[in-house]
Design a protein around this motif. Sequence first.
Motif, mmCIF file in Angstrom:
data_model
loop_
_atom_site.group_PDB
_atom_site.id
_atom_site.type_symbol
_atom_site.label_atom_id
_atom_site.label_comp_id
_atom_site.label_asym_id
_atom_site.label_seq_id
_atom_site.Cartn_x
_atom_site.Cartn_y
_atom_site.Cartn_z
ATOM 1 N N GLN A 1 -4.481 -0.898 3.462
ATOM 2 C CA GLN A 1 -5.217 -0.928 2.101
ATOM 3 C C GLN A 1 -6.469 -0.161 2.292
ATOM 4 O O GLN A 1 -7.021 0.528 1.042
ATOM 5 N N GLU B 1 0.860 -1.233 0.033
ATOM 6 C CA GLU B 1 -0.022 0.158 -0.055
ATOM 7 C C GLU B 1 0.798 1.390 -0.101
ATOM 8 O O GLU B 1 0.231 2.337 -0.132
ATOM 9 N N ALA C 1 -5.425 3.336 1.477
ATOM 10 C CA ALA C 1 -5.222 3.550 0.143
ATOM 11 C C ALA C 1 -6.768 3.654 -0.716
ATOM 12 O O ALA C 1 -6.488 4.207 -1.760
#
Length: 463
Positions: A388, A129, A391
């Motif tokens: 994640q 990420e 992101a």
Amino acid sequence: MSRLDILLLRNTKNQGIPSFNFLLRKMTAPCYTIKKKRGTSMSKRWYYLLSSCLAAASFLAVYSCAPKSGAAVSEVAQGDAVSAPSTEGSLAERYPLEALTMEQGRSMKPSPTGYGGSVNFQRVELVREIAVNFQGSAFSKDYTEDRSHVYAWSDLLESKRTSSTTPGACLSCKTSSIGTIFAEQGWEYAKKPLSEFIGSPHPGIDCASCHDPATGALRPIQPGFLEAAPKANINLTQATQRQMQTYVCAQCHSEYYFEPKTTRVIFPWDKGLGAAPAWQYYETKPAGFDGDFTHTLSGARLLKAQHPDFEEFSGGVHGQANVTCADCHLPAITLEGKTVRSHQITSPLLTIKESCMSCHKGKTEYWLLAQVKTRQDAVYAAQTRAGQAIAEAHQAVAEFAARKPGSEELAKAQALLRMAQWFWDYTASANSMGFHNPVGAMENLSIALEAAKNASLIAAASK
């Protein structure tokens, strides 16, 4: 008293006791009316269960790490060597065996658990990420895993993050000359281009980074740490030898930022040690410092954490049990028939017998390694989920910004992203993959995940 105040109080006065007061709930209360429809999610239940297990394990571990009443401290534990060498010549000449072990740091080795070690790979290979979360930062160009101390100066010069505008402040922890430089120039050195110092010879990290060249005594020299120490109730004039075995590491293995205009190296310890006190400190925009970079996708103004190893360690089991950095990272070894401290300074998992089993008696190397890996695997999994989610939130907020630029709701989403990335990066940028304080790491990552999800919820609600 607010939830944030409670969390700050815990971090400041009793860092070893876990408390899951999610400070962002006060900030994001409206978001919960969108999210909490059918009780606690599976993700949250997983965090609560795992965090509780880690907390219980940490409390039990205190009793095996804490010095037992009446137990004698070995001669090696009190000093850097059993023998008292001559005061003539350089430190390396007076402590040849220790100097020899420091040179062993040139042999780069991975950690047995797969996290850390001294092999200089790009972190994005492990933390995918990073490719999204640091867009707009120099860390998107180069985020190399640190090698050993003997490579510190060369790694700085070879980094793709350095440029013609890189300030001299960046050498503060890369050379043992920093004490002399500061004595001659004060903080003026920090504003000068790093290139001005590259042309003149400077040693990297060596004996004098931690030891007085004349006496061999431990003492920190990094000016940012010396100025910050009183904020953390550290009295260097009265510190014991064992305390110094941690402080000389803390002078560089801590969170910091460069003050605007002066480029002074500042440690954000005014409100205590830890991710939450640092977050509250940074939210005051000290001396106009509002962040390290602006994300190119979401437009959020973000902070970049810098290896807060000392802060993590201080709140963890070993720090609370008065274990020092040297106990684990500079273990006592036998070399040429003499007992000395190894100055290779690498992962203790490469020297489990010497680093761990002197305290954890009756345990096997396999058992101890498994304990570390179990905790690191859990933190890595939580870190990945949070990273994640962040992101994804950057992308969602970027799309939101395209639809409603300058809106009040966009500012809220960006503020949540700023919070999420800070608490995630505080754990991700440290060097222990959470082992220094697994309970604190899980708490930080829980906050990060929740803030990122709420940023995405705000963005989604705008469609």
